[in-house]
Design an enzyme around this catalytic site. Structure first.
Site, PDB file in Angstrom:
ATOM      1  CE  LYS A  51      -8.053  -3.029  -0.773  1.00 43.63           C
ATOM      2  NZ  LYS A  51      -8.132  -2.300  -2.033  1.00 43.63           N
TER       3      LYS A  51
ATOM      4  CG  HIS B 107      22.890   2.955  19.133  1.00 49.63           C
ATOM      5  ND1 HIS B 107      23.940   2.758  19.995  1.00 49.63           N
ATOM      6  CD2 HIS B 107      23.250   3.976  18.318  1.00 49.63           C
ATOM      7  CE1 HIS B 107      24.885   3.648  19.737  1.00 49.63           C
ATOM      8  NE2 HIS B 107      24.491   4.398  18.721  1.00 49.63           N
TER       9      HIS B 107
ATOM     10  CD  GLU C  78       0.118  -1.614  -3.185  1.00 48.38           C
ATOM     11  OE1 GLU C  78      -0.545  -1.854  -2.159  1.00 48.38           O
ATOM     12  OE2 GLU C  78       0.058  -0.518  -3.763  1.00 48.38           O
TER      13      GLU C  78
ATOM     14  CE  LYS D  77      -5.789   4.927  -9.837  1.00 50.90           C
ATOM     15  NZ  LYS D  77      -4.693   4.115 -10.317  1.00 50.90           N
TER      16      LYS D  77
ATOM     17  N   GLY E 117      -1.487   4.259  -7.483  1.00 50.44           N
ATOM     18  CA  GLY E 117      -1.533   4.843  -6.142  1.00 50.44           C
ATOM     19  C   GLY E 117      -0.143   5.091  -5.566  1.00 50.44           C
ATOM     20  NE  ARG E 118       2.892  -0.390  -6.850  1.00 51.65           N
ATOM     21  CZ  ARG E 118       1.746  -0.955  -7.221  1.00 51.65           C
ATOM     22  NH1 ARG E 118       0.639  -0.671  -6.588  1.00 51.65           N
ATOM     23  NH2 ARG E 118       1.710  -1.806  -8.225  1.00 51.65           N
TER      24      ARG E 118
ATOM     25  CD  GLU F 291      -8.541   0.191   4.941  1.00 48.33           C
ATOM     26  OE1 GLU F 291      -9.104   0.540   3.883  1.00 48.33           O
ATOM     27  OE2 GLU F 291      -7.974  -0.926   5.081  1.00 48.33           O
TER      28      GLU F 291
HETATM   29  O1  F6P Z   1      -5.123  -1.565  -1.206  1.00 46.18           O
HETATM   30  C1  F6P Z   1      -4.020  -1.114  -1.885  1.00 46.18           C
HETATM   31  C2  F6P Z   1      -4.286   0.189  -2.533  1.00 46.18           C
HETATM   32  O2  F6P Z   1      -5.092   0.021  -3.653  1.00 46.18           O
HETATM   33  C3  F6P Z   1      -3.005   0.918  -2.884  1.00 46.18           C
HETATM   34  O3  F6P Z   1      -2.464   0.508  -4.079  1.00 46.18           O
HETATM   35  C4  F6P Z   1      -3.451   2.331  -2.863  1.00 46.18           C
HETATM   36  O4  F6P Z   1      -2.361   3.194  -2.795  1.00 46.18           O
HETATM   37  C5  F6P Z   1      -4.294   2.324  -1.609  1.00 46.18           C
HETATM   38  O5  F6P Z   1      -4.951   1.084  -1.638  1.00 46.18           O
HETATM   39  C6  F6P Z   1      -5.281   3.435  -1.485  1.00 46.18           C
HETATM   40  O6  F6P Z   1      -6.203   3.444  -2.523  1.00 46.18           O
HETATM   41  P1  F6P Z   1      -7.120   4.689  -2.806  1.00 46.18           P
HETATM   42  O7  F6P Z   1      -6.237   5.839  -3.134  1.00 46.18           O
HETATM   43  O8  F6P Z   1      -8.001   4.289  -3.942  1.00 46.18           O
HETATM   44  O9  F6P Z   1      -7.921   4.964  -1.563  1.00 46.18           O
END
Ligand code: F6P
Length: 550
Positions: free
Chosen positions: A514, A390, A359, A211, A273-274, A217
């Site tokens: 972060k 199990h 979240e 987003k 995002g979620r 990452e």
């Molecule tokens: O760090 C949490 C977060 O902001 C989530 O809410 C989001 O889904 C994820 O990181 C990834 O964010 P982006 O889509 O901006 O890379």
């Protein structure tokens, strides 16, 4: 109301009434509730679209449900819900609308934020996605060397990974079986390494899903993927166009990365995002299942959106599920909630719900910034049920904790299951029904004795029961049913946030880690002294450097 906002939740008469009701219930047992009210099994069910919900195995009576609905009315859940659907900026800490429901609204709908109808833009992106997905699926989209794409690798994290990865697994039976789909999220280089090690770059398409397009990452993995691609092809930057597309709200950062914005599929800041896998973030899924199936999924979401928006409180499934969670979390001290799908295809379903729920509702200040004085979101956990049986079900059955659970199952196995495996489906579902029964009713000491068990073993072989469950049953796990299920949980989470008076739509809690990671990294790589680093972390950093031979 008090000066800063609405009344404190725990001072509302409706809250007090529930506390009193809980006290009166005492040590009530589900066996007793069923014995006193045999009609509850028929009465405590709901049908929403294709979803059949049985909530009779809950520690509730008609009175409990009435009191819970009164709490929802007093906290104006419906008011906040309507404000969300209208596009008001209910995400107050980020000054944003919360309009994931517009992503699945019909093209004829009018939903505005900042005076602009967002539906045409949603439909436009869906159409672009459809054209692109069809081209990749048919082989019309060619890689840099002219070969067709055989593998799609989605690079993203959190909401930009969990949704498409979960839905791809859930709908595998509907996917293009001649293509492969992989999902890379972890900044651990092993994730990307394992995802691409057997791939031919000439036949690989990377979808960079972010987003913000600043998530470390994702950008790190995308940069490494680009290096892998270019060195594998022996090509220059121009090859990126045919092998990288972006899903983002940030066109500037996308072009800075070197992806042509013609190959960018857009979404908007009013999609959390979620809550985003039904936006452009679902492109990998759309390539896998095709645009038509994707639209069916959106229609499933929309069906439950409309149900949530219009169904009366007594029949409103997300409202009911949200209130049941509040009943256990706030009045029975339950700390967690298990989601136990009886479907191999839902292996990532609970992991997806963890972000959606935790979240959203892992908050400890209310919408006015005051500390809450009540429990908020539960720990959500679980894996497919039969495997759990199990492993951790022992604790569910005989442990000391109250853990409400959802049991999910489907009447029919997926269509392309080999005929000799279809027979196994009844055994799978027998397990679901048996577990719901055992969790609720257990096995009394007398029943154990009647089986001739030695007296000293009776306590060990007794099951106290009284573990509440909701059973959600549908005819099959189709794209539409998946959409219905996800919308059901989205709105359940919404209801709980509304009652608790927290903002379910920000996630400031992920920020601190972060920032600290950025500060600590040079200490690991270059031995830089980080000012103010605590003694424990400094010791760990020193040990790490020693072990790395630095
Ligand atoms: O760090 C949490 C977060 O902001 C989530 O809410 C989001 O889904 C994820 O990181 C990834 O964010 P982006 O889509 O901006 O890379």
């Amino acid at each position: 109301m008090n000066a800063e906002g609405r009344s404190r939740l725990d001072q509302m008469p409706e809250w007090t009434a529930l506390s009193k009701h809980r006290e009166q219930m005492g040590e009530v047992h589900l066996r007793e509730l069923f014995a006193k009210d045999p009609g509850r099994a028929g009465r405590f069910t709901l049908q929403v679209g294709d979803l059949h919900l049985d909530y009779s195995k809950h520690l509730v009576t008609d009175e409990t449900l009435r009191l819970l609905r009164e709490l929802a009315a007093a906290t104006d859940v419906a008011g906040l819900r309507d404000a969300m659907f209208r596009g008001e900026k209910i995400n107050i800490t980020e000054h944003r609308s919360v309009l994931h429901t517009a992503l699945r609204a019909p093209g004829s709908a009018v939903i505005a934020t900042d005076g602009e109808n967002v539906v045409p833009a949603v439909q436009h992106v869906l159409t672009r996605m459809g054209t692109f997905a069809d081209r990749v699926r048919s082989g019309a989209w060619k890689g840099h060397t002219g070969r067709r794409i055989k593998t799609v690798v989605n690079i993203g994290i959190g909401g930009s990974d969990l949704g498409p990865a979960m839905a791809y697994e859930a709908l595998r039976a509907y996917t293009h079986r001649d293509m492969q789909f992989r999902f890379v999220s972890n900044v651990d280089g092993a994730d990307l390494h394992e995802a691409v090690r057997d791939l031919d770059p000439a036949e690989t398409l990377f979808i960079v899903a972010s987003k913000t397009f600043t998530t470390i990452e994702t950008i790190t993995n995308a940069t490494s993927a680009r290096d892998w691609l270019l060195s594998g092809l022996g090509a220059g930057q121009e090859a990126v166009t045919k092998h990288f597309v972006a899903l983002s709200t940030n066109s500037e950062k996308v072009s800075e990365f070197g992806i042509d914005t013609d190959n960018m599929f857009e979404f908007w800041d009013w999609v959390g995002g979620r809550y985003s896998y039904d936006s452009a973030i679902g492109l990998s899924l759309m390539i896998a299942i095709g645009p038509e199936r994707f639209r069916e999924m959106l229609a499933g979401f929309h069906l439950v959106d409309e149900h949530f928006r219009t169904a009366p409180p007594e029949e409103n499934a997300p409202l009911l599920l949200g209130l049941l969670g509040i009943w256990y979390g706030n009045f029975w001290d339950a700390q967690s909630h298990a989601v136990l799908p009886y479907s191999h295809y839902l292996s990532k379903f609970t992991a997806y719900l963890q972000q959606l729920d935790m979240e959203s509702n892992g908050k400890s200040v209310d919408r006015e910034g005051r500390p809450v004085g009540w429990q908020t979101g539960p720990v959500v956990w679980g894996t497919p049920g039969t495997n759990g049986q199990h492993a951790y079900y022992q604790l569910l059955h005989q442990g000391t904790k109250m853990i409400p659970a959802d049991l999910l199952g489907f009447a029919r196995p997926v269509e392309d299951l080999q005929p000799h495996l279809v027979a196994q489906h009844d055994l799978l579902m027998a397990n679901l029904f048996a577990q719901g029964q055992a969790l609720a009713f257990g096995k009394t000491a007398d029943e154990v004795r009647a089986e001739g068990v030695a007296e000293e073993l009776v306590p060990h072989r007794t099951f106290q029961g009284n573990h509440p469950t909701t059973t959600i049953l549908a005819s099959e796990l189709s794209p539409s049913v998946l959409g219905q299920l996800i919308a059901l949980y989205e709105h359940k989470v919404f209801v709980q946030g509304a009652v608790w008076n927290i903002n379910s739509f920000d996630q400031w809690g992920v920020e601190l880690g972060k920032v600290l990671a950025k500060r600590v990294e040079p200490a690991l790589t270059e031995g830089v002294i980080v000012p103010g680093l605590d003694a424990s972390t400094a010791g760990l950093v020193a040990k790490y450097r020693e072990l790395r031979g630095r």
